[in-house]
Write a protein that holds these residues in place. Structure first.
Motif, PDB file in Angstrom:
ATOM      1  N   ALA A 185      41.664  31.159  49.002  1.00 42.82           N
ATOM      2  CA  ALA A 185      40.708  31.629  47.999  1.00 42.82           C
ATOM      3  C   ALA A 185      39.969  32.868  48.495  1.00 42.82           C
ATOM      4  N   THR A 188      42.649  36.005  49.174  1.00 47.53           N
ATOM      5  CA  THR A 188      43.208  36.615  47.961  1.00 47.53           C
ATOM      6  C   THR A 188      42.161  37.423  47.201  1.00 47.53           C
ATOM      7  N   ILE A 189      40.931  36.923  47.118  1.00 45.36           N
ATOM      8  CA  ILE A 189      39.909  37.688  46.401  1.00 45.36           C
ATOM      9  C   ILE A 189      39.487  38.919  47.204  1.00 45.36           C
ATOM     10  N   ALA A 192      42.395  41.519  46.950  1.00 39.98           N
ATOM     11  CA  ALA A 192      42.455  42.096  45.601  1.00 39.98           C
ATOM     12  C   ALA A 192      41.295  43.057  45.372  1.00 39.98           C
ATOM     13  N   TYR A 213      31.206  35.018  42.400  1.00 42.62           N
ATOM     14  CA  TYR A 213      32.513  34.755  41.798  1.00 42.62           C
ATOM     15  C   TYR A 213      32.864  33.268  41.905  1.00 42.62           C
ATOM     16  N   ASP A 217      33.871  30.617  39.013  1.00 37.80           N
ATOM     17  CA  ASP A 217      35.059  29.786  39.162  1.00 37.80           C
ATOM     18  C   ASP A 217      34.752  28.314  38.885  1.00 37.80           C
ATOM     19  N   LEU A 299      39.739  40.301  38.512  1.00 33.88           N
ATOM     20  CA  LEU A 299      39.619  39.609  39.793  1.00 33.88           C
ATOM     21  C   LEU A 299      39.704  38.093  39.624  1.00 33.88           C
ATOM     22  N   GLN A 303      43.021  36.238  41.056  1.00 38.04           N
ATOM     23  CA  GLN A 303      42.721  35.448  42.244  1.00 38.04           C
ATOM     24  C   GLN A 303      43.017  33.977  42.022  1.00 38.04           C
ATOM     25  N   HIS A 304      42.786  33.484  40.813  1.00 38.30           N
ATOM     26  CA  HIS A 304      43.071  32.085  40.506  1.00 38.30           C
ATOM     27  C   HIS A 304      44.529  31.746  40.823  1.00 38.30           C
ATOM     28  N   TYR A 307      45.559  32.362  44.834  1.00 32.81           N
ATOM     29  CA  TYR A 307      45.149  31.420  45.884  1.00 32.81           C
ATOM     30  C   TYR A 307      45.849  30.086  45.726  1.00 32.81           C
ATOM     31  N   GLN A 459      51.024  41.354  47.274  1.00 38.52           N
ATOM     32  CA  GLN A 459      49.867  40.727  47.908  1.00 38.52           C
ATOM     33  C   GLN A 459      50.267  39.453  48.650  1.00 38.52           C
TER      34      GLN A 459
END
Length: 507
Positions: A185, A188-189, A192, A213, A217, A299, A303-304, A307, A459
């Motif tokens: 998590a 990746t965020i 990005a 963020y 989430d 984002l 990101q969801h 990750y 990524q």
């Protein structure tokens, strides 16, 4: 003293008789209607005992198990009751195409997802605008994912990964245990944000933006999908976090304009700059609040998925030491003794097994198990020479993960075997040509296909390359690949999700 009527029944008992009788009659009517008066023009309906609840519990425990069970019984189209509403599931290649390639005049994604996404992403973006405007926004975002841009992202990814590992408590020393989902998590965020949104946003993530963020989430939960707008504490925190994040982006935009526009842009030409100089087809500049909301949506959405997939990759690699070692050897042969921080996007083409690992994980662990669409006009779906009518009171469902896990298209579908893709080049090429008529659609299809597919592969391949280059992963004692958590909006490993690691010896 308890009140007793002439029959000897307490008054409270008489009062309860009426609602109990009404509930019993409702249940009886629900059952009788299914058994004796089915609508044969509509798709077959999965039997359920209780109105409103219907098949909600059975579906919610394991959606894929539910889909396969009733596909075997009814074929590629059937309906079931989910929280009081009939949902019609369309499976197989034809089902994927029917739902994902439906015209905007017939079906709508916005009518389904607006209530969930509007408070998180913000106004006038994503599903809070017309389909035409959404397509324009996707094109504007895609313009920032050019080949040159992707080339510049790899060193950024590697720099973020190196910085994370050097400072993360879980990775100090020569061996240890780490939380896989938390690790993915964060990485990746961070990767990005640093690549797509620039150094300012990356620095803000270190200073608390990542926590904001995370607050957004936490509101990405089923109750907000089915009952949006409830005054829940999680939603109040979400709304406050959105305001703060939007203000951060707006301040960045204002500061950049004050610094002198184009000359200042040369040092850090990211997606924010791209949108700042963009206009819609009618010549209208993209407003600042829309730029901020697009950055939030970009984002959050990317990101969801990333990750979730990244977490599954690490668990799968831990269960297959042979693949782990093969990835390491592939890197050594293609890149030499060091994972060069100046690498470019051809990193992926040089590491084909890495991409196969990502692709195979997407096949078995699609983050989005269910895609829904509202029905705007009565539709007809033909399956095995039989046509069914789908009224506007139904919700359409597509589940591309079903075909991706089907033995019809993938031998031994339950087995995680990345090398299967070595012999599937023709399959992938045919899939690209056929669009939604494909058995493998991890990035969707049609007008809602993800614009960041190439970015996602780059990524994830880079993150996994870095992790494999530096560590060897093993399952926790007595544990294997975890079960899937379907209680969230997107699938992920059931928590706690941990692995053992040890530093790889440099030969």
């Amino acid at each position: 003293m308890m009140a007793i009527n002439a029959t000897g029944t307490p008054v409270w008992g008489q009062i309860l008789i009426i609602p109990i009788a009404l509930i019993a009659l409702s249940i009886a009517r629900h059952i009788i209607k299914q058994l004796l008066f089915p609508n044969k023009d509509e798709p077959p309906l999965v039997f359920s005992w209780l109105p409103l609840i219907g098949s909600t519990i059975d579906y919610g425990i394991d959606p894929f198990k539910f889909y396969f069970k009733y596909q075997k019984k009814y074929g590629n189209i059937f309906s079931f009751v989910l929280i009081g509403k009939k949902h019609t599931v369309c499976l197989g290649l034809e089902g994927n195409n029917f739902v994902l390639n439906g015209s905007v005049g017939e079906i709508s994604a916005a009518d389904i997802y607006r209530g969930l996404t509007l408070p998180i992403f913000g106004k006038n973006v994503c599903y809070d605008c017309s389909p035409a405007k959404l397509m324009e926004q996707k094109k504007l975002l895609k313009y920032s994912l050019t080949a040159d841009k992707l080339d510049s992202f790899v060193p950024v990814f590697l720099d973020v990964m190196q910085n994370y590992v050097e400072h993360a408590e879980d990775f100090q020393g020569n061996e240890g245990v780490f939380d896989v989902v938390e690790c993915m998590a964060v990485t990746t965020i961070f990767t990005a944000a640093a690549s797509l949104q620039g150094k300012e946003v990356r620095e803000k993530l270190d200073q608390g933006l990542a926590d904001l963020y995370h607050t957004l989430d936490l509101s990405f939960i089923p109750i907000n999908f089915y009952l949006p707008g409830l005054p829940l504490p999680v939603n109040r925190r979400r709304d406050e976090a959105h305001k703060k994040i939007a203000a951060i982006y707006t301040n960045i935009i204002n500061r950049r304009r004050a610094l002198g526009g184009e000359s200042a842009r040369e040092a850090d030409d990211d997606m924010i700059w791209s949108l700042m100089r963009s206009t819609y087809k009618d010549g209208t500049p993209v407003p600042d609040h829309e730029i901020a909301n697009l950055m939030i949506g970009l984002l959050m959405a990317g990101q969801h998925n990333a990750y979730s997939v990244g977490s599954w990759i690490l668990f799968r690699l831990a269960s297959r030491p042979d693949i782990q070692e093969a990835l390491y050897q592939e890197q050594r042969e293609a890149l030499g003794t060091d994972l060069n921080i100046s690498a470019r996007r051809d990193l992926v083409s040089k590491l084909p097994l890495h991409k196969m690992v990502v692709r195979e994980t997407l096949r078995l662990h699609d983050p989005i198990h269910t895609v829904m669409r509202a029905v705007k006009v009565p539709l007809t779906f033909t399956s095995t020479s039989r046509s069914y009518k789908i009224p506007t009171s139904h919700v359409l469902i597509s589940a591309p993960g079903v075909t991706a896990q089907s033995a019809e298209y993938f031998p031994e579908p339950d087995k995680w075997e990345p090398r299967r893709w070595e012999a599937m080049t023709d399959f992938l090429e045919r899939g690209e040509k056929r669009g939604a008529m494909s058995a493998f659609l991890p990035f969707g299809a049609g007008r809602h296909r993800c614009v960041g597919e190439e970015f996602a592969y780059l990524q994830l391949c880079t993150i996994i390359a870095y992790m494999v280059r530096n560590f060897v992963f093993k399952p926790m004692e007595g544990e294997g690949v975890p079960k899937t958590d379907y209680t969230a909006m997107l699938t992920r490993p059931v928590l706690p999700a941990r692995l053992q690691w040890e530093k790889r010896s440099k030969e």
